[in-house]
Design a protein around this motif. Sequence first.
Motif, PDB file in Angstrom:
ATOM      1  N   LEU A  32      36.116  56.793  53.460  1.00  0.00           N
ATOM      2  CA  LEU A  32      37.058  57.895  53.279  1.00  0.00           C
ATOM      3  C   LEU A  32      36.516  59.186  53.882  1.00  0.00           C
ATOM      4  CD1 LEU A  32      38.340  57.373  49.608  1.00  0.00           C
ATOM      5  CD2 LEU A  32      39.617  57.022  51.733  1.00  0.00           C
ATOM      6  N   PHE A  33      35.208  59.387  53.770  1.00  0.00           N
ATOM      7  CA  PHE A  33      34.612  60.593  54.344  1.00  0.00           C
ATOM      8  C   PHE A  33      34.761  60.616  55.861  1.00  0.00           C
ATOM      9  CE2 PHE A  33      30.905  62.423  56.494  1.00  0.00           C
ATOM     10  CZ  PHE A  33      31.074  63.757  56.147  1.00  0.00           C
ATOM     11  N   LEU A  34      34.477  59.486  56.521  1.00  0.00           N
ATOM     12  CA  LEU A  34      34.584  59.438  57.979  1.00  0.00           C
ATOM     13  C   LEU A  34      35.993  59.801  58.439  1.00  0.00           C
ATOM     14  CD1 LEU A  34      32.525  56.223  58.853  1.00  0.00           C
ATOM     15  CD2 LEU A  34      31.885  58.602  59.263  1.00  0.00           C
ATOM     16  N   LEU A  35      36.996  59.411  57.666  1.00  0.00           N
ATOM     17  CA  LEU A  35      38.371  59.743  58.023  1.00  0.00           C
ATOM     18  C   LEU A  35      38.747  61.164  57.617  1.00  0.00           C
ATOM     19  CD1 LEU A  35      40.286  56.459  57.238  1.00  0.00           C
ATOM     20  CD2 LEU A  35      40.354  57.710  59.391  1.00  0.00           C
ATOM     21  N   SER A  36      38.388  61.544  56.408  1.00  0.00           N
ATOM     22  CA  SER A  36      38.824  62.841  55.899  1.00  0.00           C
ATOM     23  C   SER A  36      38.154  63.998  56.618  1.00  0.00           C
ATOM     24  CB  SER A  36      38.559  62.931  54.395  1.00  0.00           C
ATOM     25  OG  SER A  36      37.178  62.859  54.113  1.00  0.00           O
ATOM     26  N   ILE A  37      36.898  63.820  57.048  1.00  0.00           N
ATOM     27  CA  ILE A  37      36.225  64.929  57.711  1.00  0.00           C
ATOM     28  C   ILE A  37      36.884  65.226  59.051  1.00  0.00           C
ATOM     29  CG2 ILE A  37      34.458  63.460  58.777  1.00  0.00           C
ATOM     30  CD1 ILE A  37      34.120  67.092  57.545  1.00  0.00           C
ATOM     31  N   GLY A  38      37.310  64.167  59.765  1.00  0.00           N
ATOM     32  CA  GLY A  38      38.030  64.404  61.011  1.00  0.00           C
ATOM     33  C   GLY A  38      39.345  65.110  60.779  1.00  0.00           C
ATOM     34  N   GLY A  67      49.338  47.822  59.343  1.00  0.00           N
ATOM     35  CA  GLY A  67      49.609  48.754  58.246  1.00  0.00           C
ATOM     36  C   GLY A  67      48.395  49.491  57.737  1.00  0.00           C
ATOM     37  N   MET A  68      47.224  49.238  58.318  1.00  0.00           N
ATOM     38  CA  MET A  68      45.998  49.819  57.773  1.00  0.00           C
ATOM     39  C   MET A  68      45.962  51.335  57.928  1.00  0.00           C
ATOM     40  SD  MET A  68      43.293  48.544  60.723  1.00  0.00           S
ATOM     41  CE  MET A  68      41.862  49.243  59.905  1.00  0.00           C
ATOM     42  N   GLY A  69      46.588  51.861  58.985  1.00  0.00           N
ATOM     43  CA  GLY A  69      46.576  53.301  59.179  1.00  0.00           C
ATOM     44  C   GLY A  69      47.376  54.039  58.123  1.00  0.00           C
ATOM     45  N   VAL A  70      48.527  53.489  57.764  1.00  0.00           N
ATOM     46  CA  VAL A  70      49.358  54.111  56.729  1.00  0.00           C
ATOM     47  C   VAL A  70      48.710  53.956  55.363  1.00  0.00           C
ATOM     48  CG1 VAL A  70      51.621  54.079  55.617  1.00  0.00           C
ATOM     49  CG2 VAL A  70      51.438  53.707  58.078  1.00  0.00           C
ATOM     50  N   GLU A  71      48.106  52.797  55.115  1.00  0.00           N
ATOM     51  CA  GLU A  71      47.477  52.543  53.814  1.00  0.00           C
ATOM     52  C   GLU A  71      46.327  53.504  53.545  1.00  0.00           C
ATOM     53  OE1 GLU A  71      46.323  48.490  53.983  1.00  0.00           O
ATOM     54  OE2 GLU A  71      48.376  47.706  53.918  1.00  0.00           O
ATOM     55  N   ILE A  72      45.542  53.808  54.568  1.00  0.00           N
ATOM     56  CA  ILE A  72      44.384  54.669  54.358  1.00  0.00           C
ATOM     57  C   ILE A  72      44.746  56.142  54.454  1.00  0.00           C
ATOM     58  CG2 ILE A  72      43.620  54.926  56.745  1.00  0.00           C
ATOM     59  CD1 ILE A  72      41.362  54.156  53.717  1.00  0.00           C
ATOM     60  N   LEU A  73      45.891  56.472  55.070  1.00  0.00           N
ATOM     61  CA  LEU A  73      46.260  57.869  55.263  1.00  0.00           C
ATOM     62  C   LEU A  73      46.482  58.584  53.940  1.00  0.00           C
ATOM     63  CD1 LEU A  73      47.037  60.202  57.150  1.00  0.00           C
ATOM     64  CD2 LEU A  73      49.385  59.319  57.135  1.00  0.00           C
ATOM     65  N   ILE A  74      47.139  57.919  52.987  1.00  0.00           N
ATOM     66  CA  ILE A  74      47.459  58.581  51.719  1.00  0.00           C
ATOM     67  C   ILE A  74      46.197  58.955  50.940  1.00  0.00           C
ATOM     68  CG2 ILE A  74      48.611  58.301  49.496  1.00  0.00           C
ATOM     69  CD1 ILE A  74      50.718  56.631  50.927  1.00  0.00           C
ATOM     70  N   PRO A  75      45.246  58.015  50.689  1.00  0.00           N
ATOM     71  CA  PRO A  75      44.022  58.448  50.014  1.00  0.00           C
ATOM     72  C   PRO A  75      43.230  59.478  50.808  1.00  0.00           C
ATOM     73  CG  PRO A  75      43.847  56.162  50.735  1.00  0.00           C
ATOM     74  CD  PRO A  75      45.266  56.548  50.883  1.00  0.00           C
ATOM     75  N   THR A  76      43.309  59.424  52.134  1.00  0.00           N
ATOM     76  CA  THR A  76      42.605  60.423  52.946  1.00  0.00           C
ATOM     77  C   THR A  76      43.206  61.804  52.750  1.00  0.00           C
ATOM     78  OG1 THR A  76      42.087  58.739  54.607  1.00  0.00           O
ATOM     79  CG2 THR A  76      41.882  61.029  55.274  1.00  0.00           C
ATOM     80  N   LEU A  77      44.530  61.892  52.722  1.00  0.00           N
ATOM     81  CA  LEU A  77      45.174  63.176  52.457  1.00  0.00           C
ATOM     82  C   LEU A  77      44.838  63.691  51.065  1.00  0.00           C
ATOM     83  CD1 LEU A  77      48.702  62.551  54.036  1.00  0.00           C
ATOM     84  CD2 LEU A  77      46.930  64.089  54.888  1.00  0.00           C
ATOM     85  N   ILE A  78      44.761  62.784  50.097  1.00  0.00           N
ATOM     86  CA  ILE A  78      44.377  63.187  48.742  1.00  0.00           C
ATOM     87  C   ILE A  78      42.967  63.760  48.748  1.00  0.00           C
ATOM     88  CG2 ILE A  78      43.895  62.333  46.414  1.00  0.00           C
ATOM     89  CD1 ILE A  78      46.150  60.335  46.774  1.00  0.00           C
ATOM     90  N   VAL A  79      42.059  63.123  49.493  1.00  0.00           N
ATOM     91  CA  VAL A  79      40.680  63.617  49.607  1.00  0.00           C
ATOM     92  C   VAL A  79      40.670  65.036  50.164  1.00  0.00           C
ATOM     93  CG1 VAL A  79      38.528  63.349  50.900  1.00  0.00           C
ATOM     94  CG2 VAL A  79      39.563  61.376  49.787  1.00  0.00           C
ATOM     95  N   VAL A  80      41.430  65.255  51.234  1.00  0.00           N
ATOM     96  CA  VAL A  80      41.443  66.561  51.893  1.00  0.00           C
ATOM     97  C   VAL A  80      41.986  67.642  50.962  1.00  0.00           C
ATOM     98  CG1 VAL A  80      42.499  67.871  53.778  1.00  0.00           C
ATOM     99  CG2 VAL A  80      41.590  65.578  54.205  1.00  0.00           C
ATOM    100  N   VAL A  81      43.066  67.329  50.235  1.00  0.00           N
ATOM    101  CA  VAL A  81      43.668  68.321  49.340  1.00  0.00           C
ATOM    102  C   VAL A  81      42.743  68.603  48.155  1.00  0.00           C
ATOM    103  CG1 VAL A  81      45.598  68.778  47.789  1.00  0.00           C
ATOM    104  CG2 VAL A  81      46.008  67.732  50.023  1.00  0.00           C
TER     105      VAL A  81
END
Length: 288
Positions: free
Chosen positions: A20-26, A218-232
């Motif tokens: 999640l960090f690798l995605l959210s930091i970007g 579907g992996m991009g959509v599945e991980i996008l929601i928790p990543t957005l939650i991390v960022v917020v």
Amino acid sequence: MDTGFWILQVLNATQYSMLLFLLSIGLTIIFGLLHFVNLAHGALYMMGAYIGISAAAATGSFWGAFVLAPLAVTAIGAFLYFTLIDRLRGAGPMNQVLVTFGLIFVFLDLARMGWGDVALGLDAPEALRGAVPILSVTYPAYRLFLIVLGAIIMTALWFALARTQVGAMIRASVENEAMAASLGIDVPRLFFLVFCLGCALAGLAGVAAAPVFSATTGMGVEILIPTLIVVVIGGLGSLQGAVVGSFIVGWIETFGAVLAPDFASVLPYVLLAAILVTRPQGLLPARG
């Protein structure tokens, strides 16, 4: 549930948090510096996984894919930047959301045309296919590699942002873009480099995750929601916030599935709602 069980869950939570960090930091550095809402970030993660699988098949090496996939996703990101992203920076968040949301489906169809709508796997490198004894459990070596990779990226980004001249320029541009430009900083070029860095991290996360989760459309959509939650939760544009938010969400989802499986899928959203009500700027925002 003995001690070994809890050690295993801690390792699983840490490994998921690092992904999640690798995605959210970007995502968060793109928003923090460019003020751009890029919902297509998850699609770039998906492309990193699929391109990594193809690169591994072409080179016969996982490490070849590990290098080529982030570079290919960076090239895709650069193309998007010059054709869409730079034009939309001043168009307002609603236009940004609509366009990048549409890009999700563009990449989804491209993945289906290129690789089919089936799950594809990527073999971990030979040296990382075994298990490593840790206290009273044995844990897959590749998952430990993901934890170490996330820690290395985390440390490198902190050092680059806090201890280098480029990091000082990025911080100055985030705080006051006009003043940074007046001091001679090439802000547009800096924006482009930061956007490419965010895309490269998404591609790296995709190819790194492929041996564990496989690649699906579907992996991009599945991980996008928790990543957005991390960022917020962590705070928009904040490296420290991305770290804290990733661990909070990763641990809540992992331990929630063990302790309260009926409510595990709801817990991150409950936390998100609580943060938005009590601290809408996030726990560790980049700016006050």
